[in-house]
Structure formats: structure tokens, C-alpha cells
Motif scaffolding. Structure first.
Motif, PDB file in Angstrom:
ATOM      1  N   ALA A 113      32.110  24.129  -8.946  1.00 29.04           N
ATOM      2  CA  ALA A 113      32.887  24.755  -8.045  1.00 29.04           C
ATOM      3  C   ALA A 113      32.289  24.942  -6.579  1.00 29.04           C
ATOM      4  CB  ALA A 113      33.424  25.975  -8.836  1.00 29.04           C
ATOM      5  N   ASP A 114      31.116  25.284  -6.631  1.00 32.59           N
ATOM      6  CA  ASP A 114      30.391  25.561  -5.559  1.00 32.59           C
ATOM      7  C   ASP A 114      30.113  24.373  -4.753  1.00 32.59           C
ATOM      8  OD1 ASP A 114      28.579  24.481  -6.907  1.00 32.59           O
ATOM      9  OD2 ASP A 114      26.952  26.112  -6.845  1.00 32.59           O
ATOM     10  N   ARG A 115      30.479  23.328  -5.166  1.00 34.66           N
ATOM     11  CA  ARG A 115      30.539  21.965  -4.498  1.00 34.66           C
ATOM     12  C   ARG A 115      29.117  21.413  -4.416  1.00 34.66           C
ATOM     13  NH1 ARG A 115      32.928  21.563   1.147  1.00 34.66           N
ATOM     14  NH2 ARG A 115      33.515  19.710   0.512  1.00 34.66           N
ATOM     15  N   SER A 116      28.310  21.883  -5.351  1.00 29.93           N
ATOM     16  CA  SER A 116      27.028  21.297  -5.455  1.00 29.93           C
ATOM     17  C   SER A 116      27.196  20.106  -6.302  1.00 29.93           C
ATOM     18  CB  SER A 116      25.996  22.045  -5.979  1.00 29.93           C
ATOM     19  OG  SER A 116      26.285  22.358  -7.430  1.00 29.93           O
ATOM     20  N   THR A 117      26.253  18.976  -6.044  1.00 31.72           N
ATOM     21  CA  THR A 117      26.767  17.724  -7.060  1.00 31.72           C
ATOM     22  C   THR A 117      25.318  17.599  -7.851  1.00 31.72           C
ATOM     23  OG1 THR A 117      28.084  16.938  -5.458  1.00 31.72           O
ATOM     24  CG2 THR A 117      27.054  15.275  -7.062  1.00 31.72           C
ATOM     25  N   VAL A 118      25.422  17.160  -9.080  1.00 31.43           N
ATOM     26  CA  VAL A 118      24.171  16.805  -9.599  1.00 31.43           C
ATOM     27  C   VAL A 118      24.470  15.192  -9.829  1.00 31.43           C
ATOM     28  CG1 VAL A 118      23.095  16.866 -12.111  1.00 31.43           C
ATOM     29  CG2 VAL A 118      23.928  18.917 -11.000  1.00 31.43           C
ATOM     30  N   VAL A 119      23.307  14.520  -9.571  1.00 32.51           N
ATOM     31  CA  VAL A 119      23.361  13.181  -9.848  1.00 32.51           C
ATOM     32  C   VAL A 119      22.126  13.256 -11.194  1.00 32.51           C
ATOM     33  CG1 VAL A 119      22.448  10.910  -9.000  1.00 32.51           C
ATOM     34  CG2 VAL A 119      23.474  12.779  -7.500  1.00 32.51           C
ATOM     35  N   SER A 120      22.876  12.461 -12.030  1.00 29.63           N
ATOM     36  CA  SER A 120      22.137  12.625 -13.370  1.00 29.63           C
ATOM     37  C   SER A 120      22.120  11.207 -13.978  1.00 29.63           C
ATOM     38  CB  SER A 120      22.485  13.589 -14.214  1.00 29.63           C
ATOM     39  OG  SER A 120      21.743  13.868 -15.277  1.00 29.63           O
ATOM     40  N   VAL A 121      21.006  11.052 -14.990  1.00 28.08           N
ATOM     41  CA  VAL A 121      21.072   9.947 -15.931  1.00 28.08           C
ATOM     42  C   VAL A 121      20.705  10.597 -17.270  1.00 28.08           C
ATOM     43  CG1 VAL A 121      19.746   7.975 -16.727  1.00 28.08           C
ATOM     44  CG2 VAL A 121      20.285   8.201 -14.497  1.00 28.08           C
ATOM     45  N   ALA A 122      21.497  10.323 -18.184  1.00 30.55           N
ATOM     46  CA  ALA A 122      21.397  10.806 -19.808  1.00 30.55           C
ATOM     47  C   ALA A 122      21.264   9.706 -20.563  1.00 30.55           C
ATOM     48  CB  ALA A 122      22.575  11.682 -20.039  1.00 30.55           C
ATOM     49  N   CYS A 123      20.320   9.566 -21.530  1.00 30.06           N
ATOM     50  CA  CYS A 123      20.218   8.638 -22.450  1.00 30.06           C
ATOM     51  C   CYS A 123      20.610   9.257 -23.912  1.00 30.06           C
ATOM     52  CB  CYS A 123      18.714   8.089 -22.158  1.00 30.06           C
ATOM     53  SG  CYS A 123      18.514   7.204 -20.659  1.00 30.06           S
ATOM     54  N   ARG A 124      21.084   8.190 -24.635  1.00 27.46           N
ATOM     55  CA  ARG A 124      21.488   8.636 -25.877  1.00 27.46           C
ATOM     56  C   ARG A 124      20.179   8.521 -27.030  1.00 27.46           C
ATOM     57  NH1 ARG A 124      26.270  10.811 -28.072  1.00 27.46           N
ATOM     58  NH2 ARG A 124      26.496  10.261 -30.047  1.00 27.46           N
ATOM     59  N   THR A 125      19.731   9.783 -27.455  1.00 25.08           N
ATOM     60  CA  THR A 125      18.833   9.798 -28.452  1.00 25.08           C
ATOM     61  C   THR A 125      19.347  10.474 -29.725  1.00 25.08           C
ATOM     62  OG1 THR A 125      17.340  10.351 -26.658  1.00 25.08           O
ATOM     63  CG2 THR A 125      16.490  10.848 -28.810  1.00 25.08           C
ATOM     64  N   GLY A 126      19.333   9.447 -30.753  1.00 26.78           N
ATOM     65  CA  GLY A 126      19.940   9.905 -32.284  1.00 26.78           C
ATOM     66  C   GLY A 126      21.655  10.282 -31.623  1.00 26.78           C
ATOM     67  N   ALA A 127      22.014  11.571 -32.209  1.00 24.96           N
ATOM     68  CA  ALA A 127      23.377  11.723 -32.038  1.00 24.96           C
ATOM     69  C   ALA A 127      23.573  12.694 -30.908  1.00 24.96           C
ATOM     70  CB  ALA A 127      23.713  12.460 -33.317  1.00 24.96           C
ATOM     71  N   GLU A 128      22.604  12.532 -29.822  1.00 21.80           N
ATOM     72  CA  GLU A 128      22.839  13.423 -28.701  1.00 21.80           C
ATOM     73  C   GLU A 128      22.375  12.753 -27.283  1.00 21.80           C
ATOM     74  OE1 GLU A 128      20.807  17.266 -28.803  1.00 21.80           O
ATOM     75  OE2 GLU A 128      18.635  15.955 -28.805  1.00 21.80           O
ATOM     76  N   TRP A 129      23.040  13.416 -26.340  1.00 24.13           N
ATOM     77  CA  TRP A 129      22.516  12.905 -24.894  1.00 24.13           C
ATOM     78  C   TRP A 129      21.540  13.778 -24.314  1.00 24.13           C
ATOM     79  CZ3 TRP A 129      24.668   8.400 -23.262  1.00 24.13           C
ATOM     80  CH2 TRP A 129      25.827   7.647 -23.478  1.00 24.13           C
ATOM     81  N   ARG A 130      20.347  12.938 -23.961  1.00 24.45           N
ATOM     82  CA  ARG A 130      19.426  13.717 -23.266  1.00 24.45           C
ATOM     83  C   ARG A 130      19.253  13.420 -21.858  1.00 24.45           C
ATOM     84  NH1 ARG A 130      14.740  15.954 -26.207  1.00 24.45           N
ATOM     85  NH2 ARG A 130      15.385  16.390 -28.232  1.00 24.45           N
ATOM     86  N   VAL A 131      19.113  14.544 -21.161  1.00 25.74           N
ATOM     87  CA  VAL A 131      19.025  14.292 -19.590  1.00 25.74           C
ATOM     88  C   VAL A 131      17.818  13.743 -19.147  1.00 25.74           C
ATOM     89  CG1 VAL A 131      19.334  15.498 -17.333  1.00 25.74           C
ATOM     90  CG2 VAL A 131      20.866  16.048 -19.328  1.00 25.74           C
ATOM     91  N   ALA A 132      17.586  12.510 -18.971  1.00 23.48           N
ATOM     92  CA  ALA A 132      16.282  11.915 -18.492  1.00 23.48           C
ATOM     93  C   ALA A 132      15.957  12.296 -16.935  1.00 23.48           C
ATOM     94  CB  ALA A 132      16.465  10.526 -18.422  1.00 23.48           C
ATOM     95  N   PHE A 133      16.874  12.479 -16.355  1.00 26.47           N
ATOM     96  CA  PHE A 133      16.863  12.691 -14.804  1.00 26.47           C
ATOM     97  C   PHE A 133      17.976  13.303 -14.278  1.00 26.47           C
ATOM     98  CE2 PHE A 133      17.952  11.366 -10.654  1.00 26.47           C
ATOM     99  CZ  PHE A 133      16.710  11.280  -9.612  1.00 26.47           C
ATOM    100  N   ALA A 134      17.734  14.190 -13.361  1.00 25.87           N
ATOM    101  CA  ALA A 134      18.823  14.871 -12.547  1.00 25.87           C
ATOM    102  C   ALA A 134      18.436  15.414 -11.212  1.00 25.87           C
ATOM    103  CB  ALA A 134      19.134  16.499 -13.457  1.00 25.87           C
TER     104      ALA A 134
END
Lengths: 179, 259
Positions: free
Chosen positions: B190-211
């Protein structure tokens, strides 16, 4: 300027194997070498803007790494720390009494290179292994080209003697020394 | 008449090709009639060859993994730091696997990054003062809405996350060097900030590898500087090429349990 930074980063990663080999050869220790390589990369990145795009990247990196190594040696000297002989043997095995032993047993070329005086070894590495011209080696080492030549000639005479590459039967002995 | 008083240094320069043509020719002539001279020159040729051969294995040794990772991290950090507040935006350049994003760039824009969070293997190196938008937590993706978006939104599409003021934009799907499925995405708050991110699947969840968090006025698009950082990261993890639409659909379907 900015692209230089990116360029340096990419070339740095590609150049790591050569940089590490040089570091192992001049420091005589893999552990020390890895620290040196890391410190050299840090310094190179910090000064990436100063790298001149047309110039030799490898020469620039070797120079940075060697300067760090000299700093390290100076600090050791100031601190009164002895060069750890066991570390030196990491690369080529025990050298023992150099003079006496050389006459009894021939060393492998690797051992003989490791046993060269530092100033001869670094010239040999740059010219014979990394294929720098005498001029380029002189620039990396900050010494006159005449000094490069005299040290290099001595390095090779010493290497030949220690590894049994003799003048009279250079060819056959070298094959033995290499393999 | 031949000269036999050539010095070792001169013969070495001859062997190394560092001698002028006239002297070289003189030595060559002398060598024709002087076996000892030939042997002396050979010594320098052989020592050079022997040294090169002896040092070759060191070049072929695999790099210690931590050394390589440390240098890659340094390079990524340097690229990120270079784009710190006040830095000029760079011309946008990319190639190969990253061509897909070229069309996102409407115009160069002044970029400033509030925080750079470059992660290798899900490790957060640092965080600025701005909070990371909710739903993105270090290591694991904890928001069900984001999790759902990651397994369902095709690349190139965007979606408002339910019960949130965040907008999710899927950029690409690829596999990392360990073959884990990874998604590159952007999240507008909402504050118009943008997160550029990479998430990788580990088991049953996504893990943020980069942001990377790009602040306020980026107008819904991540500034070029943040994606340069991303590029450095992608090349550091040896990211595979983006999956084709059909491949991606299948991979996401598999994650959802084949439905």
C-alpha cells in the motif's frame, strides 16, 4: 564506471582458479591462500572503479594479491612470528636440508618450484606458468625488467638442477620430472 | 665463426621469444654447429614447459565451496551497494535467461533502495530500517495468501492478494542449480514500496532466497538497480532458464497436488 564494476565482478569469479593457484604458489599454504584470495577479491571490488578497462585484468589481480601477501609477511615480521615450516610443506612435502638433499634425491618439479626463493618463484610463475611477458611481470612485481630476467634465469637453473633437468639430457630428464 | 659466449640470460630470452630478431638469428646460426648450445637453450624451453605442466593440477582443483560462495556474495553486495541511495540508474542490460524482463522497463527511473537483502540459500545478510511487508518473513513464506499466489499465478500475471493490500506479480519460474523450483516475483504494498524477490520451494513451503525492497515512489515497478542486484544473485546461484508456460503450469500443478 558502473559497468566496470559489474565487469570486474564477473571476471573475478571466472578468474578465481588462477588467482587461487597463484596464491597457493606464493604462500605455500592452501589455507593462507584462500584467505588471501578472499582479501584480494574484496580489495579489487572496493577499487573496481579504478580498474582500467583496456588493461590486463589478471595482472591487476595478481598485483593486488601479491601486495596483500607482502603486507602479511611484514606484519608477521613485526609481530615476530616465524614462518611456519609445516605450512610450507603443504604443497610440496618436506624439503629437508635443501643443499644436501638435492644432491642425493631429485625432487619433483612441483617440489623444486616450492623450494625456490620467493623472488625467483614469483617470476617463474608469472612468466612460465601464467605466460606474462617480461615487461608485464616487471609491472606486476614492481621491479626493473633486468631484474625479472636475472631472477628468472636463476630460477630456471635452480629448478633444472633440483628436479634433474640437466643440460646434457634436458629432454629425457624433463619427461621424468613432469610425469 | 660462431660465438660461444652467449650468457644464460640471453639464451633464456631467446627461448622465451623475448630477444630481438638479429640476436635470435645469430643464436640460431650458432646452434647449428654447437650441440652444447642447443642443450643450454633446451634447458630453458624444458623448464618453462615443466613448470607449466607441474602447476596445471592446481588450476584444475575444485574451488573450496565457501571461498567461491564468499566471493559471489561479495560481488552481489558490491553491485547492490553501488545502487545505494543517490546512485544513478544504469542503462538496463540483460541477456540470455533474463530477457523476459526487458519489457517491464517503461522508463529509467531514479532508484533508491531502502534495504537490500541478498540471501544465499535463504540466509538474510542484512535489513534496513524499513519493515519488510507483511507476509514475507525471513526464511519462510508465512502468508497463506502469498503461498497460494506462488503456486497458482502464472508468470506475467498479477493478482491482488486476498485480505491484504498487496499486489502480487509473478515474473518467472525457474530451477536453481539443485533443481528446486523457484519463482521470481514482485510484491507491491500500500505504501507503494515494491519487493523484488525469489522464493524457492523447500519441502512443503516456499523459502525466500532473495529479496530487495524498493521504496515508495517506484510506481509499482522495481527500479533497475534492484534487478541488477537480482541478476547478480541469479547468476550466483546458477539459475536455470525460465520455464516455458506449459512447463510452469505443470510444475505448479504438481505442487498443488495434481489438481
Amino acid at each position: 564506471m558502473s559497468n566496470t564494476v559489474k565487469d570486474v565482478g564477473e571476471r573475478l569469479i571466472a578468474f578465481l582458479p588462477n588467482l587461487r593457484r597463484f596464491a597457493i604458489s606464493i604462500s605455500g599454504s592452501r589455507d593462507l591462500a584462500d584467505d588471501l584470495v578472499q582479501a584480494a577479491c574484496e580489495r579489487a571490488l572496493a577499487n573496481a572503479e579504478r580498474f582500467e578497462p583496456g588493461s590486463r585484468f589478471d595482472a591487476w589481480m595478481f598485483r593486488i594479491l601479491r601486495n596483500l601477501w607482502i603486507d602479511h609477511l611484514r606484519r608477521q615480521k613485526t609481530a615476530g612470528v616465524q614462518d611456519d615450516i609445516s605450512e610450507r610443506q603443504d604443497i610440496a612435502g618436506p624439503s629437508g636440508e635443501r643443499e644436501a638433499e638435492a644432491r642425493l634425491t631429485l625432487k619433483t618439479v612441483t617440489e623444486a618450484i616450492a623450494d625456490l626463493p620467493d623472488e625467483q618463484r614469483e617470476v617463474l610463475l608469472l612468466v612460465c606458468v601464467e605466460e606474462f611477458s617480461y615487461r608485464e611481470a616487471a609491472d606486476v612485481l614492481d621491479i626493473p625488467i633486468g631484474t625479472v630476467m636475472s631472477r628468472l634465469a636463476r630460477a630456471r637453473k635452480n629448478l633444472a638442477e633440483a628436479a634433474g633437468i640437466t643440460e646434457t639430457s634436458a629432454r629425457s630428464q624433463t619427461m621424468k620430472g613432469v610425469n | 665463426m660462431t660465438r660461444t659466449d652467449f650468457s644464460d640470460e640471453l639464451l633464456m630470452r631467446f627461448a622465451d621469444g623475448e630477444l630481438d630478431a638479429a640476436t635470435s638469428a645469430e643464436i640460431e646460426r650458432a646452434m647449428e654447429a654447437d650441440d652444447e648450445l642447443v642443450a643450454r637453450v633446451a634447458l630453458f624451453i624444458e623448464t618453462r614447459h615443466a613448470a607449466k605442466t607441474a602447476m596445471k593440477p592446481l588450476l584444475e582443483e575444485p574451488l573450496p565451496a565457501d571461498l567461491e560462495a564468499a566471493v559471489e556474495r561479495m560481488v552481489a553486495e558490491k553491485l547492490a551497494a553501488r545502487n545505494a541511495p543517490g546512485a544513478a540508474v544504469l542503462p538496463f542490460q540483460r541477456g540470455g535467461a533474463n530477457d523476459r524482463r526487458a519489457s517491464r522497463w517503461l522508463a529509467p527511473m531514479a532508484a533508491s533502495l531502502a534495504a537490500v537483502v541478498a540471501g544465499f540459500g535463504g540466509y538474510w545478510l542484512g535489513l534496513g530500517t524499513d519493515p519488510v511487508p507483511s507476509g514475507l518473513l525471513p526464511l519462510a513464506v508465512s502468508s497463506p495468501a502469498l503461498d497460494a499466489a506462488l503456486v497458482s499465478v502464472p508468470s506475467g500475471e498479477e493478482r491482488q492478494l486476498p485480505n491484504s493490500n498487496q499486489r502480487f506479480r509473478a515474473i518467472a519460474t525457474f530451477r536453481d542449480s539443485a533443481r528446486a523450483l523457484c519463482r521470481e516475483f514482485e510484491l507491491d504494498s500500500a505504501d507503494r514500496s515494491t519487493v523484488v524477490s525469489v522464493a524457492c520451494r523447500t519441502g512443503a513451503e516456499w523459502r525466500v532466497a532473495f529479496a530487495v525492497v524498493a521504496p515508495g515512489d517506484s510506481g509499482g515497478y522495481a527500479p533497475a538497480s534492484s534487478t541488477e542486484t537480482l541478476d547478480a544473485y541469479l547468476s550466483a546461484i546458477d539459475a536455470g532458464p525460465p520455464l516455458e508456460t506449459a512447463e510452469e503450469a505443470k510444475a505448479l500443478r504438481d505442487l498443488r497436488g495434481g489438481t
